[in-house]
Enzyme design. Sequence first.
Site, PDB file in Angstrom:
ATOM      1  N   CYS A 163      22.571   2.807   7.502  1.00 61.12           N
ATOM      2  CA  CYS A 163      23.928   2.727   8.052  1.00 61.12           C
ATOM      3  C   CYS A 163      24.312   3.889   8.955  1.00 61.12           C
ATOM      4  CB  CYS A 163      24.961   2.688   6.942  1.00 61.12           C
ATOM      5  SG  CYS A 163      24.785   1.357   5.764  1.00 61.12           S
ATOM      6  N   ASN A 280       0.742   7.709  -9.960  1.00 57.27           N
ATOM      7  CA  ASN A 280       0.969   6.259  -9.902  1.00 57.27           C
ATOM      8  C   ASN A 280       1.414   5.803  -8.512  1.00 57.27           C
ATOM      9  OD1 ASN A 280       0.985   3.701 -11.208  1.00 57.27           O
ATOM     10  ND2 ASN A 280       3.219   3.763 -11.355  1.00 57.27           N
ATOM     11  N   PHE A 820      24.855  -6.256   8.134  1.00 63.73           N
ATOM     12  CA  PHE A 820      24.389  -6.307   9.531  1.00 63.73           C
ATOM     13  C   PHE A 820      24.178  -7.745  10.027  1.00 63.73           C
ATOM     14  CE2 PHE A 820      22.335  -2.653   7.290  1.00 63.73           C
ATOM     15  CZ  PHE A 820      23.263  -1.695   7.670  1.00 63.73           C
ATOM     16  N   GLU A1283      29.435  -3.328  16.272  1.00 62.41           N
ATOM     17  CA  GLU A1283      28.149  -3.795  16.806  1.00 62.41           C
ATOM     18  C   GLU A1283      27.703  -3.136  18.097  1.00 62.41           C
ATOM     19  OE1 GLU A1283      27.958  -8.427  16.217  1.00 62.41           O
ATOM     20  OE2 GLU A1283      29.955  -7.795  16.848  1.00 62.41           O
TER      21      GLU A1283
HETATM   22  C1  LIG Z   1       5.423   5.494  -0.152  1.00 62.04           C
HETATM   23  C2  LIG Z   1       4.045   6.063  -0.023  1.00 62.04           C
HETATM   24  C3  LIG Z   1       3.710   6.674   1.166  1.00 62.04           C
HETATM   25  C4  LIG Z   1       2.439   7.206   1.321  1.00 62.04           C
HETATM   26  N1  LIG Z   1       2.130   7.798   2.499  1.00 62.04           N
HETATM   27  C5  LIG Z   1       0.897   8.326   2.677  1.00 62.04           C
HETATM   28  C6  LIG Z   1       0.537   8.935   3.906  1.00 62.04           C
HETATM   29  O1  LIG Z   1       1.339   9.037   4.828  1.00 62.04           O
HETATM   30  N2  LIG Z   1      -0.723   9.401   4.033  1.00 62.04           N
HETATM   31  C7  LIG Z   1      -1.639   9.304   3.025  1.00 62.04           C
HETATM   32  O2  LIG Z   1      -2.742   9.751   3.193  1.00 62.04           O
HETATM   33  N3  LIG Z   1      -1.327   8.742   1.863  1.00 62.04           N
HETATM   34  C8  LIG Z   1      -0.089   8.237   1.669  1.00 62.04           C
HETATM   35  N4  LIG Z   1       0.219   7.632   0.488  1.00 62.04           N
HETATM   36  C9  LIG Z   1      -0.828   7.501  -0.537  1.00 62.04           C
HETATM   37  C10 LIG Z   1      -0.823   8.655  -1.498  1.00 62.04           C
HETATM   38  O3  LIG Z   1      -1.255   9.815  -0.882  1.00 62.04           O
HETATM   39  C11 LIG Z   1      -1.755   8.300  -2.644  1.00 62.04           C
HETATM   40  O4  LIG Z   1      -1.269   7.136  -3.218  1.00 62.04           O
HETATM   41  C12 LIG Z   1      -1.794   9.350  -3.684  1.00 62.04           C
HETATM   42  O5  LIG Z   1      -2.280  10.516  -3.204  1.00 62.04           O
HETATM   43  C13 LIG Z   1      -2.511   8.904  -4.948  1.00 62.04           C
HETATM   44  O6  LIG Z   1      -2.331   9.874  -5.953  1.00 62.04           O
HETATM   45  P1  LIG Z   1      -1.780   9.508  -7.398  1.00 62.04           P
HETATM   46  O7  LIG Z   1      -1.844  10.727  -8.207  1.00 62.04           O
HETATM   47  O8  LIG Z   1      -0.453   8.899  -7.304  1.00 62.04           O
HETATM   48  O9  LIG Z   1      -2.831   8.434  -7.865  1.00 62.04           O
HETATM   49  P2  LIG Z   1      -2.768   7.297  -8.999  1.00 62.04           P
HETATM   50  O10 LIG Z   1      -2.019   6.155  -8.441  1.00 62.04           O
HETATM   51  O11 LIG Z   1      -2.172   7.918 -10.228  1.00 62.04           O
HETATM   52  O12 LIG Z   1      -4.265   7.037  -9.195  1.00 62.04           O
HETATM   53  C14 LIG Z   1      -5.016   6.508  -8.155  1.00 62.04           C
HETATM   54  C15 LIG Z   1      -6.488   6.364  -8.522  1.00 62.04           C
HETATM   55  O13 LIG Z   1      -7.108   7.638  -8.619  1.00 62.04           O
HETATM   56  C16 LIG Z   1      -7.906   7.726  -9.799  1.00 62.04           C
HETATM   57  N5  LIG Z   1      -7.847   9.107 -10.262  1.00 62.04           N
HETATM   58  C17 LIG Z   1      -6.766   9.901 -10.249  1.00 62.04           C
HETATM   59  N6  LIG Z   1      -7.094  11.120 -10.709  1.00 62.04           N
HETATM   60  C18 LIG Z   1      -8.395  11.074 -11.040  1.00 62.04           C
HETATM   61  C19 LIG Z   1      -9.304  12.035 -11.572  1.00 62.04           C
HETATM   62  N7  LIG Z   1      -8.923  13.266 -11.831  1.00 62.04           N
HETATM   63  N8  LIG Z   1     -10.556  11.643 -11.776  1.00 62.04           N
HETATM   64  C20 LIG Z   1     -10.968  10.397 -11.514  1.00 62.04           C
HETATM   65  N9  LIG Z   1     -10.146   9.462 -10.999  1.00 62.04           N
HETATM   66  C21 LIG Z   1      -8.886   9.798 -10.764  1.00 62.04           C
HETATM   67  C22 LIG Z   1      -7.283   6.770 -10.761  1.00 62.04           C
HETATM   68  O14 LIG Z   1      -8.247   6.305 -11.677  1.00 62.04           O
HETATM   69  C23 LIG Z   1      -6.752   5.677  -9.850  1.00 62.04           C
HETATM   70  O15 LIG Z   1      -7.716   4.699  -9.662  1.00 62.04           O
HETATM   71  C24 LIG Z   1       1.489   7.108   0.279  1.00 62.04           C
HETATM   72  C25 LIG Z   1       1.836   6.491  -0.918  1.00 62.04           C
HETATM   73  C26 LIG Z   1       3.108   5.977  -1.070  1.00 62.04           C
HETATM   74  C27 LIG Z   1       3.471   5.305  -2.350  1.00 62.04           C
HETATM   75  S1  FES Z   2      25.012   4.484   3.723  1.00 61.18           S
HETATM   76 FE1  FES Z   2      22.900   4.816   3.826  1.00 61.18          FE
HETATM   77  S2  FES Z   2      22.134   2.799   3.606  1.00 61.18           S
HETATM   78 FE2  FES Z   2      24.235   2.470   3.732  1.00 61.18          FE
END
Ligand SMILES: Cc1cc2nc3c(=O)[nH]c(=O)nc-3n(C[C@H](O)[C@H](O)[C@H](O)COP(=O)(O)OP(=O)(O)OC[C@H]3O[C@@H](n4cnc5c(N)ncnc54)[C@H](O)[C@@H]3O)c2cc1C
Ligand code: FES
Length: 1348
Positions: A163, A280, A820, A1283
């Site tokens: 917004c 996650n 919108f 708008e």
């Molecule tokens: C909204 C959003 C935007 C993002 N933007 C970007 C971006 O711009 N650029 C980019 O590069 N990435 C991006 N990502 C991805 C993000 O970097 C990865 O999802 C993240 O780094 C995964 O880490 P996690 O701890 O959450 O993994 P989890 O989801 O917790 O685990 C992922 C996997 O890793 C394995 N694992 C984790 N730790 C270990 C370990 N120690 N040993 C063995 N296996 C392991 C798990 O078994 C699982 O399979 C984005 C994600 C989201 C949700």
């Molecule tokens: S005020 Fe930010 S989405 Fe509506």
Amino acid sequence: MPHLSRSDELVFFVNGRKVLERNADPEVTLLTFLRKNWTLLTMFWPLRLTGTKYVCGRGGCGACTVMVSKHDPVSRKIRHFSVTACLVPICSLYGAAVTTVEGVGSIKTRLHPVQERIAKSHGTQCGFCTPGMVMSMYTLLRNHPQPSEEQLMEALGGNLCRCTGYRPILESGRTFCAESSGCQQKGRGKCCLDQGENATSSLGGESDICTELFAKDEFQPLDPTQELIFPPELLRMAENPEKRTLTFHGERVTWISPGTLKDLLELKVKHPDAPLILGNTSLGPAKKSQGHFHPVLLSPARISELSMVSTTSEGLTIGAGCSLAQVKDILAGRVSELPEEKTQTYRALLKHLKRLAGQQIRNMASLGGHIMSRHCYSDLNPVLAVGNTALNLMSKEGTRQIPLDRDFLAGLASADLKPEEILESVYIPHSQRWEFVSAFRQAQCQQNALADVTAGMRVLFQEGTDTIEDLSLAYGGVGDATISAQKSCQQLLGRRWNEPMLDEACRLLLDEVSLPGGAPGGSVEFKRTLVVSFFFKFYLEVLQELKKPGKLLSVFPTAFADRLVGSLPRHLSLVPAQGISRLPLQSVDSHQALQDPVGRPIMHLSGLKHATGEAIFCDDIPTVDKELFMALVTSTRAHAKIISVDLSKALELPGVVDVITAEDIPGTNGAEDDKLLAVDKVLCVGQIVCAVVAETEAQAKRAVEETKIAYEDLEPVIFTIEDAIKHSSFLCPEKKLEQGNVEKAFEEVDQIVEEVHVGGQEHFYMETQRVLVIPKTEDKELDIYVSTQDPAHVQKTVSSTLNIPINRITCHVKRVGGGFGGKVGRPAVLGAIAAVGANKTGYPIRLVLDREDDMLITGGRHPLFGKYKVGFMNSGRIRALDIECFINGGCTLDDSELVTEFLILKMENAYKIRNLRFRGRACMTNLPSNTAFRGFGFPQGTLVTESCITAVAAKCGLLPEKVREKNMYKTVDKTIYKQAFNPEPLIRCWNECLDKSSFHSRRMQVAEFNKKNYWRKRGLAVVPMKFSVGFAATSFHQAAALVHIYTDGSVLVTHGGNELGQGIHTKMLQVASRELKVPMSHMHICETSTATVPNTIATAASIGSDVNGRAVQNACQILLKRLEPIIKKNPEGTWEDWIEAAFEQRISLSATGYFRGYEAFMDWEKGEGDPFPYYVYGAASSEVEVDCLTGAHKKIRTDIVMDACCSLNPAIDIGQIEGSFTQGMGLYTTEELKYSPEGVLYSRGPDDYKIPTITDVPEEFNVSLLPSSQTPLTIYSSKGLGESGMFLGSSVFFAIADAVATARRERDIAEDFTVRSPATPERVRMACADRFTEMVRDSRLPPWAPAS
Ligand SMILES: Cc1cc2nc3c(=O)[nH]c(=O)nc-3n(C[C@H](O)[C@H](O)[C@H](O)COP(=O)(O)OP(=O)(O)OC[C@H]3O[C@@H](n4cnc5c(N)ncnc54)[C@H](O)[C@@H]3O)c2cc1C
Ligand code: FES
Ligand code: FES
């Protein structure tokens, strides 16, 4: 999974109170838990904290941001960090303290300064994003009470707002920053908010005018001692950590959290397939969108060994459990301590870590999770790979090290972890002398966007030479995994760092890093171009380093490269926007009474409630007794016959109550050609076929997966406008307007014939469509709570669907989290389907669309294809213009005919062209039906007109602004449909815009800059605007209001408009306050309801406040008239005295106000009419800088001048202008809908569909309102500004086009070009054709996405 053992107790805190969960389900996220804890047992008190909002469920929008505080076992300190609650499994919170927006402050107790300031700075409109913004800022302040502006930008980079345009949010955050400045005028004793000065204003020149819309001095100071402390109980738990393994059994999933590394390794042997769950952020989205399911999850969160960091003289070892935010801090520390030559890899990683996702994701995601996920788009893996990173693995059997190399990234079993192994830590060696490492990425927008292509590059030279000793190049985004260009690198060893090497490298890279033509996601040419463009950037960067004094004096680059080095595009920086809004004081009459709020920047009525999370939206309404949840089953085919629908499996699932089909509809099933629920055939992917009703949301969604529909495909299948034209597939007859003699005029002048494409747009209102239908026990009555712009339409549709009279149905709209135009028609369909469910089952039904479903089902702005022929003189004067437009209406009529009409009516914009012909047609295709969207055709149609002006300017060798000026309306005149108007305010806006933006001098500066820079080009553009407000029919302008005065003197105002964030309720109380002469504090608006004001018109077309304001005014005047005799009798009495007396004298204190509407009509036969009550005029200029090698741009400055006449509330109106401008900027630059060849919408969430983020705000952003002009027609001479600003976003588009044109001229590319809208980095890069695009174009490949 059935389980025998009992679950452990999950202990964590929320807002300082203990949560003891005995049946914690690993599948439940913190967001669900906070909002709907009724599915689980919490001790003693209910949570139901609905301030935290659901928008995307994938970590991409930040609306669900909360703060988590944890005791860090390594540093032994409390760590506060923001997270997106939608990705946090509650089981991961053992021992953590969660703070939600409710825990930060409340209007009932004490507001937190963050909450107060965001509201008072007008940083909230619909308020749906506000709690998330508050929590991001709050967490920042917990860690840095006086943050820098860069930290502020970083903290807010993961929060989307649809917004506001972000400027006021930033401004509120800036009040906490160390270097922040307040109202400059205040110091000089002249602030617009000093009431005394307002009353006696004699300010003349604008230099005396205060530009602030809020008084910073009123803000309460930030007092960190007032914050919630970390719960002592959790501290005790952390100091004596539980070493026992904790297990939480859910319905389907078991969560195991070992307390020691030894136990973890043993568990990994026992559950080799179980993933380790850290942030996650990879597992969570994969579960949601790809249905990945893991019955056992191992959580190493309590294992401190995984968070260890150690350094040696050779390198750095970082624990795999460290979050990416921690990694960033660790690397920054090393960079500050070590000599530059040792930190090349760390610097490259830091560069990417600043842009990777938003702050919340960086706080959650772990280094180990990032590496192990091996996403093809990973930003870090390519850099880690070239940096010779090694992975330290561990298992029960012992430890070992493997390289993070090509084979590991490709997932080869021989180079991968064994099932029983875990990644313990990551070793990143220092770089050495003569070694250079760099990182590159290009995404649709600067921040919070996955990269299209990302790269890591490293070169090592033989000591003291420019001879390559070692070279390593890795790319992401160009295949299923990160690709290492090993072969190319091998072949370049021993070569000197010069141009022949560059040419050879590009050739080799294009050979080795190949993408198949039909690669999913398309953009093959662009990606291949980036592969070589990045290498070229690396080449230049290294050259620049080698040229540094003391480096390699013997190396002299060739003249070509030398020239280029100077203009090397820097990574576009995250410069905080400096936006200010200039508000001339003249908008409030100097004689206006102090207590009269009209014309003053009154805060949005719900502002504080938005900021505290106390504002109730549709899905925040507590669960009602026996409520069921509905989920929709949609078509997976674009055009097909339904052979059978098998519901048996779905109906067998636990919790499933029923499946609603067309046969259950007692009344009419929509229209013959636009059914509510499909019968016999489907016309698009996403058409609703039936709906599952179950006890919980999760059960309903599982049942949707089990509903089996068999189809038989039908012909033809049409997706694009071009195909529709070929098949003569149209939704309605052609609309046409014509004046003069077009054909004859063409005979005498030069001509250009060109085509223009404008892509569609998704509304992306933050609150998805939602409805709650509550059947009552008597007389078939229904209460419907719905997020809509048109409750009367929902009411009527439900009535005809259920075959019951309208008077049994009451629709309630408290507030809407953004509309919108997208909540005009669709809510009626969803409301009716939910009502059928409620009617059949007899229970209340809640229907909340997922973001993915919302984007799939509801349609958006019509894409447009326009052909124009323009005849012009060398002077730039346009003699004749013939435009034929086609819009993609999708599979049903919806608003497509009306949009076509408005498109044609508005297309002339600000120009007087004597010989003119406009034709328009809506195409029928097999895509979801497109619908109303802010601007209703104007933003698309006018882009064609303005493109045509730009083309004429280019042909005549004139500046576009000169051609615009030459052809603009100048005196009182008539439009193409013969409506008379005076363009004087238009000319004033235009001149002021040129003047305020110093346009002409900046034109010269831009030219100067462009002369010096080959790879960076600046562009400048200014566009004028004449926007017609309202519907083209009188009956659509009528409005009503109902005002009650109660015996205590309080006033309840109701009216027919809906609060969508545009501040209509605030404006209505300003009107009522002026009319009744009673302070706004005595007044209240509780909701919009069909029971109080019947037969309302949709809140749309920019006139909601106008017409409802007139109705409120009328009601108040009626009441005041009744009170007049009493007031006359007791002039010294108080308002309360008068009301008491009126009651005693039996004078009705309730009145209905009515406004019959502005006269408006259009005769399409004659092509004449007065379809619009009035026009809004404006002008905008923008300057951008384009990186020709990647197609990225940054917005340097925007100036807008808008004719608001006498604004009812300048803060709200400026908010509308900035918000719509930003939405327009999105339409024209980043928002791109992508479809698969089968017509499946691919962009269904914030990760695939990029609306502007906070980093997209122009670095300097000035908005000013034209000093008061008058329009006697409207209430207090105000204008509707909802708008119009959309189109002004095109100034950015044309500035980009200007920069591209300059690049093309410099490269001697003669052929004409038109950049398609949106001007995405891909289109811009490919238009800035050069040797690299040429290399790629040699192997042309078919496009992937067919729909336009
Ligand atoms: C909204 C959003 C935007 C993002 N933007 C970007 C971006 O711009 N650029 C980019 O590069 N990435 C991006 N990502 C991805 C993000 O970097 C990865 O999802 C993240 O780094 C995964 O880490 P996690 O701890 O959450 O993994 P989890 O989801 O917790 O685990 C992922 C996997 O890793 C394995 N694992 C984790 N730790 C270990 C370990 N120690 N040993 C063995 N296996 C392991 C798990 O078994 C699982 O399979 C984005 C994600 C989201 C949700
Ligand atoms: S005020 Fe930010 S989405 Fe509506
Ligand atoms: S709803 Fe959680 S980030 Fe969007």
